[in-house]
Design a protein around this motif. Structure first.
Motif, mmCIF file in Angstrom:
data_model
loop_
_atom_site.group_PDB
_atom_site.id
_atom_site.type_symbol
_atom_site.label_atom_id
_atom_site.label_comp_id
_atom_site.label_asym_id
_atom_site.label_seq_id
_atom_site.Cartn_x
_atom_site.Cartn_y
_atom_site.Cartn_z
ATOM 1 N N GLN A 115 -3.489 2.796 10.915
ATOM 2 C CA GLN A 115 -3.052 2.853 9.524
ATOM 3 C C GLN A 115 -4.113 3.470 8.631
ATOM 4 O OE1 GLN A 115 -0.889 3.429 7.207
ATOM 5 N NE2 GLN A 115 0.332 1.679 7.872
ATOM 6 N N GLN A 116 -3.910 4.723 8.254
ATOM 7 C CA GLN A 116 -4.852 5.430 7.402
ATOM 8 C C GLN A 116 -4.313 5.640 5.984
ATOM 9 O OE1 GLN A 116 -5.286 8.983 9.756
ATOM 10 N NE2 GLN A 116 -6.841 8.076 11.091
ATOM 11 N N SER A 117 -3.008 5.476 5.816
ATOM 12 C CA SER A 117 -2.396 5.657 4.492
ATOM 13 C C SER A 117 -1.479 4.480 4.197
ATOM 14 C CB SER A 117 -1.615 6.973 4.437
ATOM 15 O OG SER A 117 -2.457 8.070 4.713
ATOM 16 N N PRO A 118 -2.049 3.306 3.957
ATOM 17 C CA PRO A 118 -1.218 2.110 3.750
ATOM 18 C C PRO A 118 -0.340 2.217 2.510
ATOM 19 C CG PRO A 118 -3.509 1.657 3.199
ATOM 20 C CD PRO A 118 -3.486 2.996 3.854
ATOM 21 N N VAL A 119 0.838 1.627 2.603
ATOM 22 C CA VAL A 119 1.782 1.578 1.488
ATOM 23 C C VAL A 119 1.833 0.134 1.002
ATOM 24 C CG1 VAL A 119 4.181 1.921 0.782
ATOM 25 C CG2 VAL A 119 3.119 3.508 2.408
ATOM 26 N N TYR A 120 1.421 -0.093 -0.229
ATOM 27 C CA TYR A 120 1.324 -1.451 -0.758
ATOM 28 C C TYR A 120 2.587 -1.876 -1.511
ATOM 29 C CZ TYR A 120 -3.622 -0.812 0.262
ATOM 30 O OH TYR A 120 -4.821 -0.567 0.892
ATOM 31 N N SER A 121 3.374 -0.905 -1.935
ATOM 32 C CA SER A 121 4.573 -1.246 -2.700
ATOM 33 C C SER A 121 5.574 -0.105 -2.617
ATOM 34 C CB SER A 121 4.232 -1.531 -4.163
ATOM 35 O OG SER A 121 3.718 -0.373 -4.787
ATOM 36 N N PHE A 122 6.801 -0.410 -2.966
ATOM 37 C CA PHE A 122 7.844 0.610 -3.040
ATOM 38 C C PHE A 122 8.901 0.141 -4.024
ATOM 39 C CE2 PHE A 122 9.523 -2.390 -0.018
ATOM 40 C CZ PHE A 122 10.899 -2.347 -0.176
ATOM 41 N N TYR A 123 9.745 1.069 -4.429
ATOM 42 C CA TYR A 123 10.797 0.732 -5.385
ATOM 43 C C TYR A 123 12.121 0.539 -4.659
ATOM 44 C CZ TYR A 123 14.074 0.930 -9.264
ATOM 45 O OH TYR A 123 15.071 0.638 -10.152
#
Length: 306
Positions: free
Chosen positions: A147-155
């Protein structure tokens, strides 16, 4: 054709077509909770005059119930929920999954891991990257995405902004299991991209893994779809109505009363005189009246359905 008509034509021609899907796993027959999800995704697609595709997520043979895939499809047809095109079976897509796994390994974006569940539970439930630089062989090992580009939130178009813990967002998660089975987070991304899905309408129990799937979309340079997570149907104990909780299969008798119950659960307008309508007529009215914004975003409905 006038200039305005030409511009309108080009705008229409290049507008993205709505493509939704329903992707049940054949681990049991269709119950009321899965009917609600199927109906919600169906109405959303038809309200956009888009396609509604069908996929059977049969990647976990030990959990499959013999004959349930065909019974699920039969039940959907009985309730008037007809899909577009051919059914896609994940069990026939292994070659595509292996190609992506090999791509990620060759790019250095994934690695083999032999850590046990007990070790990860001892760490508090999240993996710590222990095997990342050990260069382990493939034998008896899982594959994790680095995981090099973690996603912390989304809509989410229904639930709003969804934020997960940093530990979950940053975890190197499994994309291929140690037992030789493909992980859900991998195959759902590959297949939704393959089917050109523009919006995913599914149950709220799948909210958290969405950030992992979005990170995979980005790794693979796939276009990320929109998301709508519908509220879950709960039993009288407050648990999700599911096959694991032995939810009863929906009956194959008159489908209209249960469709009305499902519409009520989704907080849609009451269809007056539905008893005098055919199933097809009822669904056509439901499409006309469908409004995703009327659906209650949280699981605050606790109604026991038979």
């Amino acid at each position: 054709m006038t200039q305005s008509e030409s511009e309108h034509f080009l705008l229409y021609k290049h507008s993205p077509l709505y493509i939704g899907r329903f992707a049940p796993s054949p681990s049991g027959d269709l119950h009321f909770g899965s009917l609600v999800t199927a109906l919600g995704s169906y109405l959303q697609a038809r309200a956009y005059q888009g396609k509604w595709l069908m996929r059977i997520d049969d990647i976990d043979p030990p959990r499959e119930v013999p004959g349930s895939a065909s019974r699920i499809l039969q039940a959907l047809e009985h309730y008037g929920l007809y899909w577009d095109g051919e059914v896609l079976y994940q069990s026939q897509r292994h070659e595509a999954y292996r190609a992506i796994l090999e791509q990620l390994l060759q790019q250095g974006n994934s690695y083999y891991c032999t850590c046990t569940r007990q070790r990860i539970q001892h760490l508090g439930g999240f993996y710590d990257g222990y095997c990342q630089h050990l260069h382990l062989p493939a034998h008896n090992a899982a594959i994790r995405l680095q995981q090099q580009s973690p996603v912390y939130s989304f809509y989410d178009k229904l639930q709003g902004n969804i934020t997960v813990s940093a530990k979950m967002a940053e975890e190197d998660f499994i994309i291929y299991r140690k037992d030789g089975l493909f992980a859900y987070n991998l195959v759902v991304v590959i297949d939704d991209n393959y089917q050109d899905i523009t919006e995913i309408v599914r149950g709220a129990d799948l909210i958290e893994p969405t950030v992992r799937q979005i990170s995979l979309y980005r790794y693979l340079n796939f276009k990320t779809p929109d998301y709508v997570h519908l509220p879950l149907v709960l039993n009288k104990e407050g648990n999700k109505l599911s096959k694991q909780n032995h939810a009863k299969p929906i009956p194959l008798d008159d489908p209209r009363p249960l469709l009305i119950d499902a519409l009520s659960f989704l907080n849609q307008p009451t269809i007056t005189g539905w008893q005098d309508l055919t199933t097809d007529q009822l669904l056509k009215q439901a499409i006309v009246g469908w409004n995703i914004n009327h659906v209650l975003p949280q699981n605050i409905i606790n109604r026991q359905f038979k």
